[in-house]
Design an enzyme around this catalytic site. Sequence first.
Site, short mmCIF file in Angstrom:
data_model
loop_
_atom_site.label_atom_id
_atom_site.label_comp_id
_atom_site.label_asym_id
_atom_site.label_seq_id
_atom_site.Cartn_x
_atom_site.Cartn_y
_atom_site.Cartn_z
N ARG A 51 62.69 -18.54 12.10
CA ARG A 51 61.95 -19.45 12.97
C ARG A 51 62.57 -20.85 12.83
O ARG A 51 62.15 -21.66 12.00
CB ARG A 51 60.47 -19.47 12.60
CG ARG A 51 59.78 -18.11 12.79
CD ARG A 51 58.29 -18.21 12.55
NE ARG A 51 57.64 -16.91 12.60
CZ ARG A 51 57.26 -16.30 13.72
NH1 ARG A 51 57.48 -16.89 14.88
NH2 ARG A 51 56.66 -15.14 13.69
N GLY A 89 59.41 -19.78 21.60
CA GLY A 89 60.13 -20.82 20.86
C GLY A 89 61.64 -20.69 21.00
O GLY A 89 62.35 -21.68 21.25
N THR A 90 62.14 -19.47 20.82
CA THR A 90 63.58 -19.22 20.93
C THR A 90 64.07 -19.50 22.34
O THR A 90 65.15 -20.08 22.54
CB THR A 90 63.89 -17.76 20.55
OG1 THR A 90 63.48 -17.54 19.20
CG2 THR A 90 65.38 -17.47 20.66
N ILE A 124 55.65 -9.43 20.22
CA ILE A 124 54.54 -8.48 20.24
C ILE A 124 53.32 -9.09 20.92
O ILE A 124 52.44 -8.36 21.39
CB ILE A 124 54.17 -8.00 18.82
CG1 ILE A 124 53.65 -9.14 17.95
CG2 ILE A 124 55.33 -7.28 18.16
CD1 ILE A 124 53.04 -8.67 16.64
N ASP A 125 53.26 -10.42 21.01
CA ASP A 125 52.11 -11.08 21.65
C ASP A 125 52.11 -10.91 23.16
O ASP A 125 51.09 -11.16 23.80
CB ASP A 125 52.11 -12.58 21.31
CG ASP A 125 51.77 -12.84 19.86
OD1 ASP A 125 51.18 -11.96 19.22
OD2 ASP A 125 52.11 -13.94 19.37
N ASP A 127 53.24 -12.73 25.46
CA ASP A 127 52.79 -13.94 26.14
C ASP A 127 53.91 -14.75 26.78
O ASP A 127 53.71 -15.91 27.16
CB ASP A 127 51.99 -14.83 25.18
CG ASP A 127 52.80 -15.26 23.96
OD1 ASP A 127 53.97 -14.82 23.82
OD2 ASP A 127 52.28 -16.05 23.14
N ARG A 182 48.08 -15.62 18.81
CA ARG A 182 47.62 -16.99 18.60
C ARG A 182 47.05 -17.61 19.87
O ARG A 182 45.94 -18.13 19.87
CB ARG A 182 48.77 -17.86 18.08
CG ARG A 182 48.37 -19.32 17.93
CD ARG A 182 49.39 -20.15 17.22
NE ARG A 182 48.89 -21.51 17.02
CZ ARG A 182 49.52 -22.44 16.32
NH1 ARG A 182 50.67 -22.18 15.75
NH2 ARG A 182 48.99 -23.64 16.17
N ARG A 235 33.20 -5.06 6.86
CA ARG A 235 34.51 -5.10 6.20
C ARG A 235 35.58 -5.57 7.17
O ARG A 235 35.42 -5.46 8.39
CB ARG A 235 34.89 -3.71 5.66
CG ARG A 235 33.87 -3.10 4.71
CD ARG A 235 33.70 -3.91 3.43
NE ARG A 235 32.62 -3.40 2.60
CZ ARG A 235 32.77 -2.45 1.67
NH1 ARG A 235 33.96 -1.88 1.49
NH2 ARG A 235 31.73 -2.07 0.96
N HIS A 241 51.59 -7.93 9.48
CA HIS A 241 52.97 -7.61 9.82
C HIS A 241 53.22 -6.13 10.05
O HIS A 241 54.32 -5.76 10.48
CB HIS A 241 53.91 -8.15 8.73
CG HIS A 241 54.01 -9.64 8.74
ND1 HIS A 241 53.11 -10.43 8.08
CD2 HIS A 241 54.89 -10.48 9.36
CE1 HIS A 241 53.43 -11.71 8.27
NE2 HIS A 241 54.49 -11.77 9.04
N THR A 242 52.23 -5.28 9.77
CA THR A 242 52.41 -3.87 10.12
C THR A 242 52.60 -3.70 11.63
O THR A 242 53.23 -2.74 12.08
CB THR A 242 51.22 -3.01 9.67
OG1 THR A 242 50.03 -3.48 10.31
CG2 THR A 242 51.04 -3.08 8.17
#
Length: 341
Positions: A72, A104-105, A126-127, A129, A171, A266, A272-273
């Site tokens: 990052r 970002g990239t 994975i988001d 977005d 996020r 619970r 990160h999985t």
Amino acid sequence: MRVGLLTGGGDVPGLNAAIRAVVKRGEGEHGHSIIGFRNGWKGVVDGDVMPLTRRDIRNVLPTGGTLLGTARYHPHASDGGLDAALATLEAERIEALICIGGDGTLNAASKVAAAGVKVVGIPKTIDNDVWGTDASIGFDTAVSIATEAIDRIHTTAESHNRVMIVEVMGRHAGWIAVTSGIAGGAELVLAPEEPFDIGRIERFLKHRHRAHASFSIVVVAEGAVPAEGTPMHYETQVGKFGEIVAGAIGERLKVEIEQRTGFDTRVTVLGHTQRGGIPTAADRILASRFGVAAIDAVTAGTSNVMTAIQGEQVVLLPLDEVAGKVKFVPQDLLTVARALA
């Protein structure tokens, strides 16, 4: 032609499929030399290169992560970073650069393109977005992993009469939470697009457990927040790089739900999985299509664009139109998640 290639931001399943496609098509069909940069934009700044040939991409299609490594790091956000990146590209005689990454990239790619470098972006996150594309590399695998986890948690929740909170990544946008919540049959889905009312959650859970069930599954995106004016104060907790602290919203919800309802609650934080392991067939195919489209665009002299899937077609979008924008979950999908509670 000497073509640079990098993967930036968080790793996702399917990156190696995209790298493989760029190398196979670029070297085999077009006769290009593919020069990989290790660890994303940091490798460009540091001049950390890794020439890639067909030998380097054997058997990588089903593997997760990225053989180039990632980081990052954004050169335009660091003192002297952009100048150092441009100096490396000149020294390595890079005639065009393919950047595989998230918002970002790709935003960094637009800055480098503005400095005169021929750049083609490939969206991965994975988001899900990244604006302008129906899907990004890694999303399908992440949703599959999250859905399987919810399926498994159902049996524990029902056996022990518990409320089970499953926290997933997301996020700014709740794509993983909403889609895996629908697919996994969650009772409640909390996404950043719709701030939640803890009082409504309390009433819903009490009614459900009193009327027809003794357990509930709540899927929450890490970026979900309570609505203003509701009786729960919470500020999103972030780390030193601006990343959300995993488990923060899940643990806070656990305390609130237990105190308000008395139900044993619970938390499972998938973390990160969601990023790791074998990419699904859909991600391998999408990554391969993006890789071929990107190297073909470079060969045609096209620059400052990003590959995108729209319907069944792979198209090229101007990076300037994509950079800095977020693709949020549409209202109709949020409505489906609420309707199936």
